[in-house]
Design an enzyme around this catalytic site. Sequence first.
Site, PDB file in Angstrom:
ATOM      1  N   TYR A 141      37.569  36.379  37.205  1.00  0.00           N
ATOM      2  CA  TYR A 141      37.933  37.754  36.858  1.00  0.00           C
ATOM      3  C   TYR A 141      39.337  38.070  37.366  1.00  0.00           C
ATOM      4  CZ  TYR A 141      37.409  42.890  36.631  1.00  0.00           C
ATOM      5  OH  TYR A 141      37.571  44.237  36.373  1.00  0.00           O
ATOM      6  N   SER A 146      43.191  45.535  36.501  1.00  0.00           N
ATOM      7  CA  SER A 146      42.333  45.833  37.635  1.00  0.00           C
ATOM      8  C   SER A 146      43.158  45.671  38.902  1.00  0.00           C
ATOM      9  CB  SER A 146      41.150  44.852  37.666  1.00  0.00           C
ATOM     10  OG  SER A 146      40.444  44.903  38.891  1.00  0.00           O
TER      11      SER A 146
END
Length: 232
Positions: A152, A139
């Site tokens: 995350y 990401s």
Amino acid sequence: MARFDNAVVVVTGGASGIGEATTRALVAEGGRVIIADLQEGPGKALEQELGAAVRFLQTDVTKEEDIEAAVALAVSEFGTLTGMVNNAGVVGAIGSIMDASAESFDRTMAILSRGVFLGIKHAARAMRDSGGAIVSLASTAGILGGQGPHVYTMAKHGVVGITKSAASELAGFGIRVNAVAPGGTVTPMTSALGDNNPENTAAFIAESSPLGFACMPEDVAAAILYLLSNEA
């Protein structure tokens, strides 16, 4: 001959979002896919829709025996494993780092980090004599701070790290290991952070994007397919 006529690929989280788009794109180009996903309803529906080229296996990516079973099913049903897509994910623990519980940390890391580790491990075991390609979902939060929740972000940095580390070992076996790092993408996971309206999610992402438009699952799937292909 289609680009993936001889491909056999396991896609974790393959029943929705980026995983579903990847599954559909692989099948459209001749590939055969194991959908390894915890979501039984969407997984079975996609298997029924796409037919003989797809098998669904309910899979918890935090459990080693489940990942091992998904790889084994790919080999027993379709033949030599050529690709692995470590896509399954959650947003996980959200909010201030001062309030995050250790339990939410552990669950988030288990899915986003342990799941990728297990996927690379068992795909590599299956590919060690024949080569192949492994693609994991990182990401922009795995490269920069402030692009996602704290845990995350930590986990996605780990995906980038293990991708580099595993690639250095597995290249000797003819196994390519890569990751893609999407920015905001319109998926059920990101829509659930708002009002579950994909149009509103797309508008929000577009407003925050330098390019002024939202990334869609099919856009990321195209990058994944390139990395799985012989062209890469």
